[in-house]
Motif scaffolding. Structure first.
Motif, PDB file in Angstrom:
ATOM      1  N   THR A  48       0.845  -1.189   0.000  1.00  0.00           N
ATOM      2  CA  THR A  48       0.000   0.000   0.000  1.00  0.00           C
ATOM      3  C   THR A  48       0.881   1.239   0.000  1.00  0.00           C
ATOM      4  N   VAL A  49       0.664   2.094  -0.994  1.00  0.00           N
ATOM      5  CA  VAL A  49       1.419   3.338  -1.129  1.00  0.00           C
ATOM      6  C   VAL A  49       0.420   4.478  -1.194  1.00  0.00           C
ATOM      7  N   ASN A  50       0.484   5.375  -0.238  1.00  0.00           N
ATOM      8  CA  ASN A  50      -0.477   6.493  -0.197  1.00  0.00           C
ATOM      9  C   ASN A  50      -1.917   6.005  -0.357  1.00  0.00           C
ATOM     10  N   ASP A  51      -2.267   4.996   0.434  1.00  0.00           N
ATOM     11  CA  ASP A  51      -3.622   4.433   0.460  1.00  0.00           C
ATOM     12  C   ASP A  51      -4.023   3.776  -0.859  1.00  0.00           C
ATOM     13  N   THR A  52      -3.051   3.405  -1.670  1.00  0.00           N
ATOM     14  CA  THR A  52      -3.322   2.742  -2.947  1.00  0.00           C
ATOM     15  C   THR A  52      -2.636   1.385  -2.958  1.00  0.00           C
ATOM     16  N   ALA A  53      -3.399   0.338  -3.248  1.00  0.00           N
ATOM     17  CA  ALA A  53      -2.842  -1.016  -3.285  1.00  0.00           C
ATOM     18  C   ALA A  53      -2.176  -1.268  -4.629  1.00  0.00           C
ATOM     19  N   ILE A  54      -0.897  -1.617  -4.599  1.00  0.00           N
ATOM     20  CA  ILE A  54      -0.120  -1.855  -5.814  1.00  0.00           C
ATOM     21  C   ILE A  54       0.323  -3.313  -5.846  1.00  0.00           C
ATOM     22  N   ALA A  55       0.003  -3.992  -6.947  1.00  0.00           N
ATOM     23  CA  ALA A  55       0.420  -5.383  -7.146  1.00  0.00           C
ATOM     24  C   ALA A  55       1.806  -5.414  -7.774  1.00  0.00           C
ATOM     25  N   TYR A  56       2.634  -6.356  -7.317  1.00  0.00           N
ATOM     26  CA  TYR A  56       3.978  -6.458  -7.878  1.00  0.00           C
ATOM     27  C   TYR A  56       4.471  -7.901  -7.792  1.00  0.00           C
ATOM     28  N   GLN A  57       5.491  -8.189  -8.577  1.00  0.00           N
ATOM     29  CA  GLN A  57       6.186  -9.472  -8.516  1.00  0.00           C
ATOM     30  C   GLN A  57       7.679  -9.220  -8.349  1.00  0.00           C
ATOM     31  N   ASP A  58       8.310 -10.073  -7.546  1.00  0.00           N
ATOM     32  CA  ASP A  58       9.738  -9.983  -7.244  1.00  0.00           C
ATOM     33  C   ASP A  58      10.371 -11.286  -7.698  1.00  0.00           C
ATOM     34  N   MET A  59      11.159 -11.225  -8.777  1.00  0.00           N
ATOM     35  CA  MET A  59      11.688 -12.430  -9.407  1.00  0.00           C
ATOM     36  C   MET A  59      13.209 -12.466  -9.347  1.00  0.00           C
ATOM     37  N   GLY A  60      13.744 -13.683  -9.273  1.00  0.00           N
ATOM     38  CA  GLY A  60      15.183 -13.846  -9.366  1.00  0.00           C
ATOM     39  C   GLY A  60      15.881 -13.796  -8.022  1.00  0.00           C
ATOM     40  N   PRO A  61      17.217 -13.867  -8.049  1.00  0.00           N
ATOM     41  CA  PRO A  61      17.993 -13.933  -6.807  1.00  0.00           C
ATOM     42  C   PRO A  61      17.907 -12.631  -6.022  1.00  0.00           C
ATOM     43  N   LYS A  62      17.762 -12.752  -4.716  1.00  0.00           N
ATOM     44  CA  LYS A  62      17.649 -11.563  -3.870  1.00  0.00           C
ATOM     45  C   LYS A  62      18.941 -10.750  -3.859  1.00  0.00           C
ATOM     46  N   ASP A  63      20.069 -11.393  -4.157  1.00  0.00           N
ATOM     47  CA  ASP A  63      21.330 -10.658  -4.193  1.00  0.00           C
ATOM     48  C   ASP A  63      21.695 -10.206  -5.605  1.00  0.00           C
ATOM     49  N   GLY A  64      20.780 -10.410  -6.566  1.00  0.00           N
ATOM     50  CA  GLY A  64      21.030  -9.939  -7.924  1.00  0.00           C
ATOM     51  C   GLY A  64      20.846  -8.437  -8.021  1.00  0.00           C
ATOM     52  N   GLU A  65      21.461  -7.826  -9.042  1.00  0.00           N
ATOM     53  CA  GLU A  65      21.280  -6.392  -9.252  1.00  0.00           C
ATOM     54  C   GLU A  65      19.816  -6.132  -9.562  1.00  0.00           C
ATOM     55  N   PRO A  66      19.149  -5.248  -8.812  1.00  0.00           N
ATOM     56  CA  PRO A  66      17.708  -5.059  -9.017  1.00  0.00           C
ATOM     57  C   PRO A  66      17.389  -4.231 -10.252  1.00  0.00           C
ATOM     58  N   VAL A  67      16.353  -4.674 -10.961  1.00  0.00           N
ATOM     59  CA  VAL A  67      15.837  -3.984 -12.140  1.00  0.00           C
ATOM     60  C   VAL A  67      14.342  -3.780 -11.919  1.00  0.00           C
ATOM     61  N   LEU A  68      13.877  -2.545 -11.995  1.00  0.00           N
ATOM     62  CA  LEU A  68      12.457  -2.225 -11.831  1.00  0.00           C
ATOM     63  C   LEU A  68      11.857  -1.948 -13.199  1.00  0.00           C
ATOM     64  N   LEU A  69      10.846  -2.728 -13.584  1.00  0.00           N
ATOM     65  CA  LEU A  69      10.188  -2.592 -14.888  1.00  0.00           C
ATOM     66  C   LEU A  69       8.814  -1.945 -14.707  1.00  0.00           C
ATOM     67  N   ILE A  70       8.559  -0.842 -15.425  1.00  0.00           N
ATOM     68  CA  ILE A  70       7.297  -0.110 -15.323  1.00  0.00           C
ATOM     69  C   ILE A  70       6.651  -0.068 -16.699  1.00  0.00           C
ATOM     70  N   MET A  71       5.447  -0.614 -16.802  1.00  0.00           N
ATOM     71  CA  MET A  71       4.759  -0.738 -18.084  1.00  0.00           C
ATOM     72  C   MET A  71       3.959   0.519 -18.428  1.00  0.00           C
ATOM     73  N   GLY A  72       3.326   0.468 -19.623  1.00  0.00           N
ATOM     74  CA  GLY A  72       2.697   1.636 -20.204  1.00  0.00           C
ATOM     75  C   GLY A  72       1.195   1.723 -20.045  1.00  0.00           C
ATOM     76  N   LEU A  73       0.593   2.558 -20.872  1.00  0.00           N
ATOM     77  CA  LEU A  73      -0.813   2.922 -20.801  1.00  0.00           C
ATOM     78  C   LEU A  73      -1.727   1.712 -20.858  1.00  0.00           C
ATOM     79  N   GLY A  74      -2.501   1.512 -19.799  1.00  0.00           N
ATOM     80  CA  GLY A  74      -3.470   0.418 -19.762  1.00  0.00           C
ATOM     81  C   GLY A  74      -2.860  -0.958 -19.735  1.00  0.00           C
ATOM     82  N   ALA A  75      -1.546  -1.043 -19.645  1.00  0.00           N
ATOM     83  CA  ALA A  75      -0.863  -2.332 -19.736  1.00  0.00           C
ATOM     84  C   ALA A  75      -0.611  -2.926 -18.359  1.00  0.00           C
ATOM     85  N   GLN A  76      -0.372  -4.227 -18.343  1.00  0.00           N
ATOM     86  CA  GLN A  76      -0.036  -4.942 -17.129  1.00  0.00           C
ATOM     87  C   GLN A  76       1.432  -5.359 -17.173  1.00  0.00           C
TER      88      GLN A  76
END
Length: 376
Positions: A48-76
């Motif tokens: 929950t961020v600012n009273d908004t529920a955000i769905a996410y997935q966390d994939m791969g090794p926890k010690d791997g370099e993190p990459v955050l992927l943000i999709m586009g208009l109307g997309a999942q």
């Protein structure tokens, strides 16, 4: 257990069990297991961020370099596709994806207005910009909230289309959280850039219709994929399978309209882009009908030191073959930044002076290990 010889009733039962075990072993080693989607292997979480529920997935090794992927208009998050996500996982990266607010499994703003796309665009044309239900800045805060939930202090931020715009805002407002920025098939929002093709706008307007039956919406999504997709790489069967997976997670066209209002209300981000001071890569397709190639060139020109990769045959989508070409340049770009040390370098050039890279179809990218930039 011995699977041979003459069987009694008991032996027959044992023999059958042996066959099942052997069959299981064969299937476990078959390509079917290897092709399992990474989206199915990892659980979906919520924060929950600012009273908004955000769905996410966390994939791969926890010690791997993190990459955050943000999709586009109307997309999942599914729209990033198995090819790109699995390719990053295979290279050892920790991949974090989210559904933007009003899309996918994240919170919907049911009580807020969502006028038709054509009405929103007409009003904008004559200077009446909508008052958005939320802004790109709010969506950037959502993404930072996901990093906070995972206790990730800094990540490579990659955004596609509207996700690229959100990533630009995130990088400008929270530079300490961004190891590098990659803006894919996105834009600065400058008013003098080429407009989308009529076919692309019509397709998006059709896609924002509510109340369709599942079969109708599936066909609608395939139509959109064809209209804005990559002419060189479009695969109708892939588009249909992806559309079905997306619909299985949910569909909410009004959310797309509110996201569009957030884009339109953000206006020209050129002054903001000039403040970005992290390693930046801009990837764009030379056949993009929604945000024509000049949008990518302009973005790269306005971010100091940005590098540009123009992919031949790519439209406004990430088909598997396009994703392979993105993978050809994305990890090398990260690795070239001081072998993983992506802190600011005082000798990083303000403007790149080498010619842009064009990644050709069915060819290896003719580029050095570190993508060169574009002269504009």
């Amino acid at each position: 257990m011995i699977c041979a010889g003459r069987f009694s009733a008991i032996d027959l039962h044992k023999g059958f069990s042996c066959v099942l075990l052997l069959l299981f072993a064969v299937l476990s080693a078959s390509p079917l297991s290897a092709k399992e989607s990474p989206f199915d292997r990892y659980p979906i979480h919520f924060t929950t961020v600012n009273d908004t529920a955000i769905a996410y997935q966390d994939m791969g090794p926890k010690d791997g370099e993190p990459v955050l992927l943000i999709m586009g208009l109307g997309a999942q998050m599914l729209h990033w596709g198995d090819t790109l996500v699995q390719g990053l996982l295979d290279r050892g990266y920790r991949v974090v994806l989210l559904d933007n607010r009003d899309a996918g499994l994240s919170q919907k703003f049911y009580g807020l207005s969502a006028p038709p796309v054509w009405w929103t665009l007409v009003r904008t044309k004559v200077g009446f910009y909508p008052t958005p239900a939320y802004t790109l800045g709010d969506m950037a805060v959502d993404a930072v909230g996901v990093l906070d939930a995972l206790e990730i202090s800094r990540a490579h931020v990659v955004g596609a289309s509207m996700g690229g715009m959100i990533s630009q805002v995130l990088t400008a407002n929270y530079p300490q959280r961004v190891a590098s920025l990659t803006s894919i098939m996105s834009s600065s929002g400058a008013p003098d850039l080429p407009e989308s093709s009529r076919e692309a706008i019509t397709a998006l307007a059709e896609g924002a219709k509510s109340g369709l039956a599942r079969d109708e919406e599936l066909e609608n999504r395939v139509m959109i994929a064809r209209a804005i997709g990559s002419p060189e790489f479009f695969d109708e069967e892939y588009a249909r399978q992806l559309a079905a997976r997306v619909l299985n997670r949910g569909s909410y066209p009004p959310g797309t309209i509110r996201q569009l209002q957030a884009i339109l209300a953000s206006g020209d981000r050129s002054p903001m882009l000039a403040t970005i001071d992290v390693p930046t890569l801009v990837i764009h397709g030379d056949r993009d009908p929604l945000l024509p190639p000049d949008h990518g060139r302009d973005t790269a020109e306005k971010i100091p030191g940005a590098q540009l990769v123009m992919i031949a045959g790519m439209g406004h989508s990430l088909e598997p073959e396009v994703s392979e070409r993105v993978l050809d340049v994305l990890p090398p770009f990260w690795e070239s930044e001081h072998n993983g040390d992506t802190t600011k370098s005082d000798d990083r050039p303000e403007k790149s002076v080498e010619p842009e890279i064009v990644v050709l179809r069915n060819e290896e990218p003719e580029a050095p290990a570190k993508p060169s930039g574009a002269t504009h």
